[in-house]
Scaffold this active site. Structure first.
Site, PDB file in Angstrom:
ATOM      1  N   GLY A 111       0.815  -1.223   0.000  1.00  0.00           N
ATOM      2  CA  GLY A 111       0.000   0.000   0.000  1.00  0.00           C
ATOM      3  C   GLY A 111       0.843   1.264   0.000  1.00  0.00           C
ATOM      4  N   GLU A 114       1.685   1.786  -3.523  1.00  0.00           N
ATOM      5  CA  GLU A 114       0.433   2.210  -4.191  1.00  0.00           C
ATOM      6  C   GLU A 114       0.064   3.651  -3.835  1.00  0.00           C
ATOM      7  OE1 GLU A 114      -1.410  -1.369  -2.596  1.00  0.00           O
ATOM      8  OE2 GLU A 114      -2.200  -1.798  -4.582  1.00  0.00           O
ATOM      9  N   GLU A 134       2.658  -8.301  -1.865  1.00  0.00           N
ATOM     10  CA  GLU A 134       1.388  -8.932  -1.455  1.00  0.00           C
ATOM     11  C   GLU A 134       1.358 -10.436  -1.686  1.00  0.00           C
ATOM     12  OE1 GLU A 134       1.635  -6.100  -3.147  1.00  0.00           O
ATOM     13  OE2 GLU A 134       0.356  -4.603  -2.180  1.00  0.00           O
TER      14      GLU A 134
HETATM   15  N1  COA Z   1       1.936  -3.630   9.057  1.00  0.00           N
HETATM   16  C1  COA Z   1       2.037  -3.634  10.390  1.00  0.00           C
HETATM   17  N2  COA Z   1       3.197  -3.521  11.046  1.00  0.00           N
HETATM   18  C2  COA Z   1       4.309  -3.402  10.314  1.00  0.00           C
HETATM   19  C3  COA Z   1       4.286  -3.397   8.908  1.00  0.00           C
HETATM   20  C4  COA Z   1       3.026  -3.518   8.272  1.00  0.00           C
HETATM   21  N3  COA Z   1       2.908  -3.487   6.951  1.00  0.00           N
HETATM   22  N4  COA Z   1       5.549  -3.300   8.455  1.00  0.00           N
HETATM   23  C5  COA Z   1       6.339  -3.219   9.543  1.00  0.00           C
HETATM   24  N5  COA Z   1       5.598  -3.305  10.666  1.00  0.00           N
HETATM   25  C6  COA Z   1       6.065  -3.271  12.047  1.00  0.00           C
HETATM   26  C7  COA Z   1       6.731  -4.557  12.442  1.00  0.00           C
HETATM   27  O1  COA Z   1       5.761  -5.518  12.837  1.00  0.00           O
HETATM   28  C8  COA Z   1       7.589  -4.106  13.588  1.00  0.00           C
HETATM   29  O2  COA Z   1       6.796  -3.956  14.739  1.00  0.00           O
HETATM   30  P1  COA Z   1       7.292  -4.560  16.171  1.00  0.00           P
HETATM   31  O3  COA Z   1       8.542  -3.780  16.458  1.00  0.00           O
HETATM   32  O4  COA Z   1       6.153  -4.251  17.075  1.00  0.00           O
HETATM   33  O5  COA Z   1       7.536  -6.003  15.934  1.00  0.00           O
HETATM   34  C9  COA Z   1       8.034  -2.709  13.156  1.00  0.00           C
HETATM   35  O6  COA Z   1       7.089  -2.298  12.178  1.00  0.00           O
HETATM   36  C10 COA Z   1       9.412  -2.682  12.511  1.00  0.00           C
HETATM   37  O7  COA Z   1       9.433  -3.619  11.442  1.00  0.00           O
HETATM   38  P2  COA Z   1      10.516  -4.804  11.326  1.00  0.00           P
HETATM   39  O8  COA Z   1       9.928  -5.879  10.471  1.00  0.00           O
HETATM   40  O9  COA Z   1      11.010  -5.208  12.677  1.00  0.00           O
HETATM   41  O10 COA Z   1      11.686  -4.042  10.557  1.00  0.00           O
HETATM   42  P3  COA Z   1      12.775  -4.702   9.597  1.00  0.00           P
HETATM   43  O11 COA Z   1      13.800  -3.653   9.361  1.00  0.00           O
HETATM   44  O12 COA Z   1      13.242  -6.004  10.120  1.00  0.00           O
HETATM   45  O13 COA Z   1      12.003  -5.002   8.227  1.00  0.00           O
HETATM   46  C11 COA Z   1      10.460  -4.491   6.441  1.00  0.00           C
HETATM   47  C12 COA Z   1      11.446  -3.925   7.486  1.00  0.00           C
HETATM   48  C13 COA Z   1       9.773  -3.317   5.790  1.00  0.00           C
HETATM   49  C14 COA Z   1      11.243  -5.281   5.363  1.00  0.00           C
HETATM   50  C15 COA Z   1       9.452  -5.429   7.129  1.00  0.00           C
HETATM   51  O14 COA Z   1       8.890  -4.727   8.235  1.00  0.00           O
HETATM   52  C16 COA Z   1       8.315  -5.871   6.250  1.00  0.00           C
HETATM   53  O15 COA Z   1       8.496  -6.748   5.429  1.00  0.00           O
HETATM   54  N6  COA Z   1       7.126  -5.299   6.453  1.00  0.00           N
HETATM   55  C17 COA Z   1       5.923  -5.692   5.748  1.00  0.00           C
HETATM   56  C18 COA Z   1       5.950  -5.204   4.309  1.00  0.00           C
HETATM   57  C19 COA Z   1       4.753  -5.730   3.561  1.00  0.00           C
HETATM   58  O16 COA Z   1       4.600  -6.895   3.302  1.00  0.00           O
HETATM   59  N7  COA Z   1       3.877  -4.791   3.193  1.00  0.00           N
HETATM   60  C20 COA Z   1       2.737  -5.080   2.363  1.00  0.00           C
HETATM   61  C21 COA Z   1       1.545  -5.338   3.143  1.00  0.00           C
HETATM   62  S1  COA Z   1       0.232  -5.746   2.053  1.00  0.00           S
END
Ligand code: COA
Length: 259
Positions: A111, A114, A134
Site C-alpha cells: 500500500g 500504491e 502482497e
Molecule cells: N503492518 C504492520 N506492522 C508493520 C508493517 C506492516 N505493513 N511493516 C512493519 N511493521 C512493524 C513490524 O511488525 C515491527 O513492529 P514490532 O517492532 O512491534 O515487531 C516494526 O514495524 C518494525 O518492522 P521490522 O519488520 O522489525 O523491521 P525490519 O527492518 O526487520 O524489516 C520491512 C522492514 C519493511 C522489510 C518489514 O517490516 C516488512 O516486510 N514489512 C511488511 C511489508 C509488507 O509486506 N507490506 C505489504 C503489506 S500488504
C-alpha cells in the site's frame, strides 16, 4: 490542521504531510487512511495550500504497506470493502487539483508503493526501496497497484514486480520511470520542495486543469483529446490566461491571481 496520525505544516503554499507512525514503519492503519482522507479533502479546498509533499516519519520508511494486523481473519466481503475504501482514499489524492509529490524516504511497500503511485509524481532518497510484496501474504495489490503500476512503468515490468514481490532500489525505480528524481537522504526534502516550488509559480487554474487533463490520459485517445480540448477552453476563460498572454507580449513577468 491536526490529525491523529499525521503531522501537517504549511509553508509558502506548500503543505508537508508526514505520516507519523514510525514504530510501525508508517503502515496504513484504518486511522491513517481516515486521516489521509480528511487531510486531502481539507488540502484540496484550503486556499493557503497550493501543493502537497507527502512523506513518512523517520529515516527508514515511507510506508511499509497496509497494516498487516488488520488482515487477520479478513473474509472476502470485508476484503473487498477494505480494497474499495483504500482505492477511494487514493483516488481523492490522485484527483487533487493541486500537485502532490510523494517524497519516498525509505520503504514504499504494498500500500505504500500504491500510495506513491496515486500521487502525481514521485521523488526518492537513494535509500528508498519499492515493492509489491502482497503475493508473499497470499493476497494481491488492492489499493490500485495492478492498475496504476502498469500505467506508469509498463505492463511487462509491472507484472514482474507484482508476481515476484521483490523489492527494487531507488536507482532501478528511477531507471524504469517509477520515480522522477533520486536524491541523497539529506537533500530529499529540499529537492522535492524545489520541484514543487517551480510549479507553484505558474497559473494555479492552469495547473489544476492540466492535472485534470492528464488524468484523462488513461482514456482512449479520442476521448482524452476531447477532454483536453474542453479543458483548454476552460483555461481560456481565466483571468490568468489574459494576464499570461499580456505579460508575455509586454516582456514582463506574469502576476497570476489564480482566477
Ligand atoms: N503492518 C504492520 N506492522 C508493520 C508493517 C506492516 N505493513 N511493516 C512493519 N511493521 C512493524 C513490524 O511488525 C515491527 O513492529 P514490532 O517492532 O512491534 O515487531 C516494526 O514495524 C518494525 O518492522 P521490522 O519488520 O522489525 O523491521 P525490519 O527492518 O526487520 O524489516 C520491512 C522492514 C519493511 C522489510 C518489514 O517490516 C516488512 O516486510 N514489512 C511488511 C511489508 C509488507 O509486506 N507490506 C505489504 C503489506 S500488504
Amino acid at each position: 490542521m491536526t490529525f491523529q496520525t499525521l503531522k501537517v505544516t504549511v509553508d509558502e503554499g506548500i503543505a508537508t504531510v508526514v505520516i507519523d507512525q514510525e514504530e510501525t514503519l508508517n503502515a496504513l492503519s484504518r486511522q491513517v487512511m481516515d486521516d489521509l482522507d480528511a487531510c486531502f479533502s481539507w488540502a484540496a479546498l484550503e486556499p493557503s495550500v497550493q501543493g502537497v509533499l507527502l512523506t513518512g516519519a523517520g529515516p527508514k520508511s515511507f510506508v511499509a504497506g497496509a497494516d498487516i494486523k488488520q488482515f487477520k481473519g479478513m473474509g472476502p466481503e470485508e476484503g473487498k470493502a477494505f480494497a474499495e475504501r483504500g482505492q477511494a482514499v487514493f483516488a481523492r489524492i490522485e484527483q487533487m487539483p493541486k500537485p502532490v509529490i510523494a517524497v519516498v524516504n525509505g520503504f514504499a511497500l504494498g500500500g505504500g508503493s500504491e500510495l506513491a503511485l496515486a500521487c502525481h509524481m514521485r521523488v526518492a532518497s537513494n535509500t528508498a526501496r519499492f515493492g509489491q510484496p502482497e503475493v508473499n501474504l497470499g493476497i494481491i495489490p488492492g489499493y490500485g497497484g495492478t492498475q496504476r503500476l502498469p500505467r506508469i512503468v509498463g505492463k511487462g515490468l509491472a507484472t514482474e514486480l507484482v508476481l515476484t514481490g521483490e523489492m527494487i532500489s531507488a536507482d532501478r525505480a528511477h531507471e524504469i520511470g517509477l520515480v522522477n528524481h533520486v536524491f541523497a537522504p539529506d537533500d530529499l526534502m529540499e529537492g522535492a520542495r524545489k520541484l514543487l516550488r517551480g510549479m507553484l509559480t505558474k497559473a494555479p487554474r492552469a495547473i489544476a486543469l492540466t492535472l485534470e487533463a492528464l488524468s484523462a490520459s488513461d482514456l482512449p485517445l479520442e476521448r482524452g483529446l476531447q477532454h483536453e480540448a474542453a479543458l483548454f477552453g476552460q483555461a481560456c476563460a481565466t483571468e490568468d490566461f489574459d494576464e499570461g498572454v499580456h505579460a508575455f507580449l509586454a516582456r514582463r513577468k506574469a502576476e497570476f491571481k489564480g482566477r
